[in-house]
Design a protein around this motif. Structure first.
Motif, PDB file in Angstrom:
ATOM      1  N   ASP A  75       0.799  -1.217   0.000  1.00 36.60           N
ATOM      2  CA  ASP A  75       0.000   0.000   0.000  1.00 36.60           C
ATOM      3  C   ASP A  75       0.842   1.283   0.000  1.00 36.60           C
ATOM      4  N   ILE A  76       2.144   1.174   0.106  1.00 35.64           N
ATOM      5  CA  ILE A  76       3.036   2.327  -0.079  1.00 35.64           C
ATOM      6  C   ILE A  76       3.802   2.101  -1.376  1.00 35.64           C
ATOM      7  N   HIS A  77       3.637   3.005  -2.322  1.00 32.31           N
ATOM      8  CA  HIS A  77       4.186   2.772  -3.656  1.00 32.31           C
ATOM      9  C   HIS A  77       5.627   3.283  -3.755  1.00 32.31           C
ATOM     10  N   ALA A  78       6.449   2.715  -2.907  1.00 34.56           N
ATOM     11  CA  ALA A  78       7.887   2.958  -2.927  1.00 34.56           C
ATOM     12  C   ALA A  78       8.564   1.644  -2.591  1.00 34.56           C
ATOM     13  N   MET A  79       9.853   1.543  -2.889  1.00 35.07           N
ATOM     14  CA  MET A  79      10.601   0.314  -2.634  1.00 35.07           C
ATOM     15  C   MET A  79      11.561   0.522  -1.477  1.00 35.07           C
ATOM     16  N   PHE A 103      12.949   4.155  -1.894  1.00 33.64           N
ATOM     17  CA  PHE A 103      13.217   4.819  -3.167  1.00 33.64           C
ATOM     18  C   PHE A 103      12.002   4.754  -4.089  1.00 33.64           C
ATOM     19  N   TYR A 104      12.005   5.663  -5.079  1.00 36.01           N
ATOM     20  CA  TYR A 104      11.018   5.636  -6.153  1.00 36.01           C
ATOM     21  C   TYR A 104      11.608   4.974  -7.388  1.00 36.01           C
ATOM     22  N   ARG A 105      10.702   4.578  -8.265  1.00 38.36           N
ATOM     23  CA  ARG A 105      11.163   3.954  -9.502  1.00 38.36           C
ATOM     24  C   ARG A 105      11.841   4.971 -10.408  1.00 38.36           C
ATOM     25  N   SER A 106      11.336   6.192 -10.410  1.00 40.96           N
ATOM     26  CA  SER A 106      11.920   7.247 -11.244  1.00 40.96           C
ATOM     27  C   SER A 106      12.182   8.476 -10.384  1.00 40.96           C
ATOM     28  N   PRO A 107      13.192   9.265 -10.724  1.00 38.23           N
ATOM     29  CA  PRO A 107      13.550  10.422  -9.890  1.00 38.23           C
ATOM     30  C   PRO A 107      12.529  11.546  -9.932  1.00 38.23           C
ATOM     31  N   GLY A 108      11.557  11.481 -10.851  1.00 40.52           N
ATOM     32  CA  GLY A 108      10.593  12.569 -10.972  1.00 40.52           C
ATOM     33  C   GLY A 108       9.509  12.571  -9.912  1.00 40.52           C
ATOM     34  N   GLN A 109       9.349  11.461  -9.172  1.00 42.40           N
ATOM     35  CA  GLN A 109       8.317  11.416  -8.142  1.00 42.40           C
ATOM     36  C   GLN A 109       8.728  12.254  -6.935  1.00 42.40           C
ATOM     37  N   GLU A 110       7.767  12.997  -6.409  1.00 39.49           N
ATOM     38  CA  GLU A 110       8.058  13.912  -5.302  1.00 39.49           C
ATOM     39  C   GLU A 110       7.754  13.238  -3.975  1.00 39.49           C
ATOM     40  N   SER A 111       8.700  13.273  -3.068  1.00 44.06           N
ATOM     41  CA  SER A 111       8.544  12.622  -1.778  1.00 44.06           C
ATOM     42  C   SER A 111       7.719  13.485  -0.829  1.00 44.06           C
ATOM     43  N   PRO A 112       6.828  12.862  -0.043  1.00 44.34           N
ATOM     44  CA  PRO A 112       6.132  13.616   1.007  1.00 44.34           C
ATOM     45  C   PRO A 112       7.072  14.068   2.114  1.00 44.34           C
ATOM     46  N   TRP A 113       8.292  13.510   2.107  1.00 43.91           N
ATOM     47  CA  TRP A 113       9.274  13.837   3.147  1.00 43.91           C
ATOM     48  C   TRP A 113      10.373  14.754   2.614  1.00 43.91           C
ATOM     49  N   LYS A 114      10.078  15.484   1.546  1.00 43.27           N
ATOM     50  CA  LYS A 114      11.102  16.331   0.929  1.00 43.27           C
ATOM     51  C   LYS A 114      11.595  17.428   1.865  1.00 43.27           C
ATOM     52  N   SER A 115      10.813  17.781   2.886  1.00 43.25           N
ATOM     53  CA  SER A 115      11.224  18.839   3.808  1.00 43.25           C
ATOM     54  C   SER A 115      12.047  18.318   4.981  1.00 43.25           C
ATOM     55  N   ASP A 116      12.300  17.002   5.048  1.00 48.42           N
ATOM     56  CA  ASP A 116      13.141  16.466   6.118  1.00 48.42           C
ATOM     57  C   ASP A 116      14.506  17.144   6.097  1.00 48.42           C
TER      58      ASP A 116
END
Length: 457
Positions: A71-75, A121-134
């Motif tokens: 249910d989380i679309h990251a690896m 990680f994401y499959r492609s670098p274009g996906q934006e992380s909800p944790w980008k402000s960490d």
């Protein structure tokens, strides 16, 4: 009576004829119809629902396998290894499986070379992380950057485990060897004490803070975590549950590192590859092991000498165990010690008792819990780990009954369920727990088949 919960064949993300045969053969040997149904649903869940596989376009290119957690679309590095681990023994019989695993090994290598301190990680670098402000060094393509030693260890485990099953040495190409060297470099760097390390930069060392009311999601002291002193062990700021450690030398993760560093060194030495990695891996394994036995054992007033969960090198230790593997109950599963080891037996008695602050007992069952969800939420991962390391038939059967009675009619394992009401649970789709349950059933089939020959109740 029990309708399959698997997706229709055309909707499955990956199929293997060998795995289908294993499912059919195993179900035929399970007398309890509900247990067989659970196995049929759970064991192939990673293949059925989480795989994004791209075959190599040319003979010079590599297969690519990206595996989400559910249910989380990251690896996650750790999860992706554990999700496919029960399929590895069958890879020699199936080229499709070999392609899948080779692709995952290459994908994990890419992740390590992007950021060895990231856990997801994401499959492609274009996906934006909800944790980008960490407050850490976030890079494009990183979902989350919680440094967990067992993430690096899981990459070693998959590569050497795949080679042991297939003897396919082609996976140890220049790209993969670079990632293994990076793993050894990070593990060795984090063996230093806090005062020995410079303030982290974008490629050396680690710090992490998150703007959150949840204290287990961030590290104190400007993101460096609580103080730690050189012990021989390697620092691990976050646990396998993605919760922050109290003391930064996590014993189960370091135990797993000892095992997998040695295996990596053995494989590469046998193949006459990467002498530098062999040397650094053996050196780290030796010093980490010494550190565990010097700083990772304490005297418990009721249980005697036990392995502690965390230590800091200053004499402080944390006496607990967490449901998320690698944990203390799972030390024999990791290959760190035998189930007959006296310190382990003491540790197991402690961990599976109310003396462990993260062990719960209620109307729905008993088992290991975690700060990640709460003290009253039992994790199937912990029950499975208990069963797969148990030496007593009655204990294994009790764990199987508990797993059978707590899936809330869904046909799948969950992250956690309430100790007083299994109908309350977290995560409908958690592929690691599902596949690990399948691994347990195969383990019982291979070691104690008589336990499956009668209905559980």
């Amino acid at each position: 009576m029990f309708a399959s919960k698997r997706p229709a064949m055309a909707q499955r993300t990956f199929t293997s004829p060998v795995i289908e045969r294993v499912i059919a053969e195993t179900c035929a040997r399970i007398a309890d119809p509900e247990l067989a149904w659970l196995f049929e649903n759970c064991f192939p869940n990673t293949l059925d629902t989480t795989v994004q596989f791209t075959p190599a376009a040319t003979s010079e290119a590599s297969d690519d396998t990206f595996i989400i957690t559910g249910d989380i679309h990251a690896m996650w590095l750790r999860d992706s290894t554990n999700q496919v681990w029960p399929y590895v023994p069958f890879a020699a019989q199936c080229e499709k499986l070999r392609s899948l695993l080779r692709g995952l090994i290459q994908r994990q290598a890419r992740c390590i070379l992007l950021d060895a301190y990231a856990n997801a990680f994401y499959r492609s670098p274009g996906q934006e992380s909800p944790w980008k402000s960490d407050l850490t060094f976030m890079r494009p393509g990183v979902h989350e950057r919680k440094y967990e030693l067992d993430s690096l260890v899981s990459v070693l485990r998959l590569a050497t485990g795949y080679y042991a099953a297939t003897r396919d040495a082609a996976i140890f190409n220049e790209f993969t060897l670079r990632s293994l060297a990076r793993i050894c470099d990070v593990i060795a760097y984090e063996q230093q004490g806090q005062l020995e390390q410079p303030y982290p930069s974008d490629d050396r060392g680690y710090r992490f803070q998150r703007n959150t009311p949840n204290t287990t999601d961030s590290l104190p002291l400007e993101g460096l975590g609580n103080p730690y002193r050189r012990t021989g062990m390697s620092r691990c700021p976050f646990r396998p549950s993605d919760d922050a450690c109290v003391f930064q030398f996590l014993i189960p993760a370091n135990a797993a590192a000892v095992v997998e560093l040695r295996r990596t060194a053995d494989v590469l030495e046998d193949l006459h590859l990467a002498a530098g990695i062999v040397t650094s891996a053996r050196r780290a394994a030796m010093t980490i092991s010494e550190g565990i036995f010097r700083h990772g054992i304490a005297q418990h007033p009721q249980h005697g000498e036990i392995f502690v969960y965390e230590a800091d090198g200053f004499g402080s230790t944390l006496l607990m165990d967490d449901a998320g593997p690698p944990n203390l109950v799972g030390l024999p599963y990791l290959g760190f010690c035998s189930a007959d080891d006296e310190i382990y037996k003491n540790t197991r008695r402690f961990a599976l008792s109310r003396d462990n602050p993260y062990y719960a007992q209620g109307a729905a069952g008993r088992g290991l819990t975690s700060p990640h969800i709460g003290v009253s939420w039992i994790w199937p991962l912990g029950i499975i780990t208990q069963a797969i390391t148990a030496t007593d038939d009655a204990e294994i059967l009790a764990c199987l009954r508990l797993l059978k009675h707590t899936h809330a009619g869904t046909g799948f394992m969950h992250e956690a369920f309430r100790s007083d009401d299994a109908r309350r649970y977290t995560r409908d789709w958690f592929a690691w727990a599902n596949t690990f349950f399948g691994e347990l059933i195969l383990h019982v089939r291979n070691t104690r088949p008589q336990l499956l020959e009668k209905p559980l109740d």
